[in-house]
Design an enzyme around this catalytic site. Structure first.
Site, PDB file in Angstrom:
ATOM      1  N   ALA A 135     -29.442 142.844  79.702  1.00  0.00           N
ATOM      2  CA  ALA A 135     -29.138 143.655  78.520  1.00  0.00           C
ATOM      3  C   ALA A 135     -28.973 142.736  77.169  1.00  0.00           C
ATOM      4  CB  ALA A 135     -27.901 144.764  78.662  1.00  0.00           C
ATOM      5  N   ASN A 149     -33.665 135.611  82.569  1.00  0.00           N
ATOM      6  CA  ASN A 149     -33.576 137.241  82.543  1.00  0.00           C
ATOM      7  C   ASN A 149     -32.118 137.489  82.344  1.00  0.00           C
ATOM      8  OD1 ASN A 149     -33.419 139.706  82.804  1.00  0.00           O
ATOM      9  ND2 ASN A 149     -34.515 140.040  84.840  1.00  0.00           N
ATOM     10  N   HIS A 206     -31.435 141.834  74.461  1.00  0.00           N
ATOM     11  CA  HIS A 206     -31.318 142.719  73.065  1.00  0.00           C
ATOM     12  C   HIS A 206     -30.344 142.503  72.167  1.00  0.00           C
ATOM     13  CE1 HIS A 206     -34.216 144.402  75.856  1.00  0.00           C
ATOM     14  NE2 HIS A 206     -33.421 144.570  76.660  1.00  0.00           N
ATOM     15  N   ASP A 210     -28.959 131.138  70.177  1.00  0.00           N
ATOM     16  CA  ASP A 210     -28.393 129.879  69.556  1.00  0.00           C
ATOM     17  C   ASP A 210     -28.325 128.897  70.593  1.00  0.00           C
ATOM     18  OD1 ASP A 210     -28.229 130.961  67.022  1.00  0.00           O
ATOM     19  OD2 ASP A 210     -26.152 131.189  67.072  1.00  0.00           O
ATOM     20  N   ARG A 235     -40.346 151.082  77.739  1.00  0.00           N
ATOM     21  CA  ARG A 235     -38.905 151.805  77.908  1.00  0.00           C
ATOM     22  C   ARG A 235     -38.329 152.100  76.508  1.00  0.00           C
ATOM     23  NH1 ARG A 235     -35.589 148.404  81.782  1.00  0.00           N
ATOM     24  NH2 ARG A 235     -34.644 150.428  82.094  1.00  0.00           N
ATOM     25  N   TYR A 257     -36.587 148.868  88.881  1.00  0.00           N
ATOM     26  CA  TYR A 257     -36.650 147.597  88.987  1.00  0.00           C
ATOM     27  C   TYR A 257     -37.206 146.862  90.504  1.00  0.00           C
ATOM     28  CZ  TYR A 257     -33.748 147.636  84.977  1.00  0.00           C
ATOM     29  OH  TYR A 257     -33.455 147.633  83.573  1.00  0.00           O
ATOM     30  N   ARG A 308     -30.409 149.122  92.254  1.00  0.00           N
ATOM     31  CA  ARG A 308     -30.116 149.588  91.010  1.00  0.00           C
ATOM     32  C   ARG A 308     -31.473 149.997  90.512  1.00  0.00           C
ATOM     33  NH1 ARG A 308     -30.217 145.578  85.677  1.00  0.00           N
ATOM     34  NH2 ARG A 308     -29.936 147.020  84.151  1.00  0.00           N
ATOM     35  N   HIS A 323     -38.507 139.348  82.569  1.00  0.00           N
ATOM     36  CA  HIS A 323     -37.877 140.738  82.900  1.00  0.00           C
ATOM     37  C   HIS A 323     -38.806 141.457  83.964  1.00  0.00           C
ATOM     38  CE1 HIS A 323     -35.713 140.711  79.228  1.00  0.00           C
ATOM     39  NE2 HIS A 323     -36.779 140.420  78.582  1.00  0.00           N
ATOM     40  N   LEU A 324     -38.137 142.081  84.731  1.00  0.00           N
ATOM     41  CA  LEU A 324     -38.840 142.787  86.123  1.00  0.00           C
ATOM     42  C   LEU A 324     -39.499 143.851  85.459  1.00  0.00           C
ATOM     43  CD1 LEU A 324     -35.531 142.655  87.707  1.00  0.00           C
ATOM     44  CD2 LEU A 324     -37.490 142.152  89.153  1.00  0.00           C
ATOM     45  N   SER A 325     -38.953 144.455  84.481  1.00  0.00           N
ATOM     46  CA  SER A 325     -39.713 146.051  84.002  1.00  0.00           C
ATOM     47  C   SER A 325     -40.392 145.487  82.806  1.00  0.00           C
ATOM     48  CB  SER A 325     -38.587 147.138  83.566  1.00  0.00           C
ATOM     49  OG  SER A 325     -37.799 146.535  82.405  1.00  0.00           O
ATOM     50  N   GLU A 358     -38.509 133.708  78.964  1.00  0.00           N
ATOM     51  CA  GLU A 358     -37.769 134.958  78.895  1.00  0.00           C
ATOM     52  C   GLU A 358     -38.576 136.055  80.263  1.00  0.00           C
ATOM     53  OE1 GLU A 358     -37.617 137.045  75.219  1.00  0.00           O
ATOM     54  OE2 GLU A 358     -37.230 138.998  76.176  1.00  0.00           O
ATOM     55  N   PRO A 375     -26.398 140.177  83.236  1.00  0.00           N
ATOM     56  CA  PRO A 375     -25.540 141.318  83.826  1.00  0.00           C
ATOM     57  C   PRO A 375     -26.354 142.494  84.537  1.00  0.00           C
ATOM     58  CG  PRO A 375     -25.893 141.495  81.468  1.00  0.00           C
ATOM     59  CD  PRO A 375     -26.312 140.115  81.732  1.00  0.00           C
ATOM     60  N   ASN A 376     -25.788 142.822  85.511  1.00  0.00           N
ATOM     61  CA  ASN A 376     -26.188 143.889  86.530  1.00  0.00           C
ATOM     62  C   ASN A 376     -27.458 143.418  87.233  1.00  0.00           C
ATOM     63  OD1 ASN A 376     -24.311 146.173  85.310  1.00  0.00           O
ATOM     64  ND2 ASN A 376     -25.654 145.949  83.612  1.00  0.00           N
TER      65      ASN A 376
HETATM   66  C1  DQA Z   1     -34.166 143.577  82.419  1.00  0.00           C
HETATM   67  C2  DQA Z   1     -34.717 144.443  81.196  1.00  0.00           C
HETATM   68  C3  DQA Z   1     -33.334 144.785  80.136  1.00  0.00           C
HETATM   69  O1  DQA Z   1     -33.550 145.666  79.150  1.00  0.00           O
HETATM   70  C4  DQA Z   1     -32.117 145.348  81.164  1.00  0.00           C
HETATM   71  O2  DQA Z   1     -30.973 145.662  80.218  1.00  0.00           O
HETATM   72  C5  DQA Z   1     -32.193 144.636  82.342  1.00  0.00           C
HETATM   73  C6  DQA Z   1     -33.154 144.154  83.307  1.00  0.00           C
HETATM   74  C7  DQA Z   1     -35.583 143.657  83.374  1.00  0.00           C
HETATM   75  O3  DQA Z   1     -35.519 142.726  84.152  1.00  0.00           O
HETATM   76  O4  DQA Z   1     -36.466 144.252  83.433  1.00  0.00           O
HETATM   77  O5  DQA Z   1     -31.049 144.505  82.690  1.00  0.00           O
HETATM   78  O6  DQA Z   1     -33.893 142.342  81.715  1.00  0.00           O
END
Ligand code: DQA
Length: 148
Positions: A77, A74, A80, A87, A107, A23, A18, A100-102, A98, A10-11
């Site tokens: 959210a 990725n 978490h 599963d 954080r 990011y 964003r 993540h950009l950040s 896994e 998502p997002n």
């Molecule tokens: C994220 C980190 C997550 O905590 C956040 O909800 C995202 C992006 C990242 O790529 O840094 O949507 O997965």
């Protein structure tokens, strides 16, 4: 052929505009172009997808597992919160990194816990768009040709 499925949650469709301080300014489409170029050079079949829906991501993880494809996930959210994604990785046996950009660990505290890390081969975070490329290189030695 070895296959890698890059699954974005998502997002992440909003990348580019964003929270650029967190990011970066690269769009998801630009990240895809970079990965496609790497995949072409390496002779890898690349599937690149994004969804804002948890269930759709679950279905895609299952699909990758059935095909024997590796997954760069990725989950945004859902990282978490999602027992369903945990599963799905476990049940499908999909070899998953896994991504993540950040750097989620510098954080908010709610980002420090992942539902996915303990079923992932590894975790790469904090390198912006390059996190995806690092994950691509990292997963390759763990994959064998896909089943379809
Ligand atoms: C994220 C980190 C997550 O905590 C956040 O909800 C995202 C992006 C990242 O790529 O840094 O949507 O997965």
């Amino acid at each position: 052929m070895i296959a890698i499925h890059v699954l974005n949650g998502p997002n992440l469709n909003l990348l580019g505009t964003r929270e650029p301080a967190t990011y970066g300014t690269m769009t998801l489409a630009e990240i895809e172009v970079r990965l496609r170029s790497k995949a072409k050079t390496a002779g890898i079949d690349l599937v690149f997808r994004q969804s804002n829906h948890e269930g759709e991501l679950v279905t895609w993880v299952q699909e990758a597992g059935l095909l024997g494809a590796g997954v760069l996930l990725n989950a945004g959210a859902y990282t978490h919160t999602s027992i369903a994604l945990h599963d799905a990785i476990r049940a499908s046996g999909a070899i998953t990194i896994e991504v993540h950009l950040s750097n989620v660990f510098v954080r908010e505290e709610f980002r420090h816990h992942s539902m996915i890390s303990d079923v992932a081969k590894g975790v790469i975070c904090g390198f912006g768009a390059m996190s995806y490329e690092l994950a691509f290189d990292a997963i390759l030695p763990h994959l064998s040709p896909a089943r379809a």
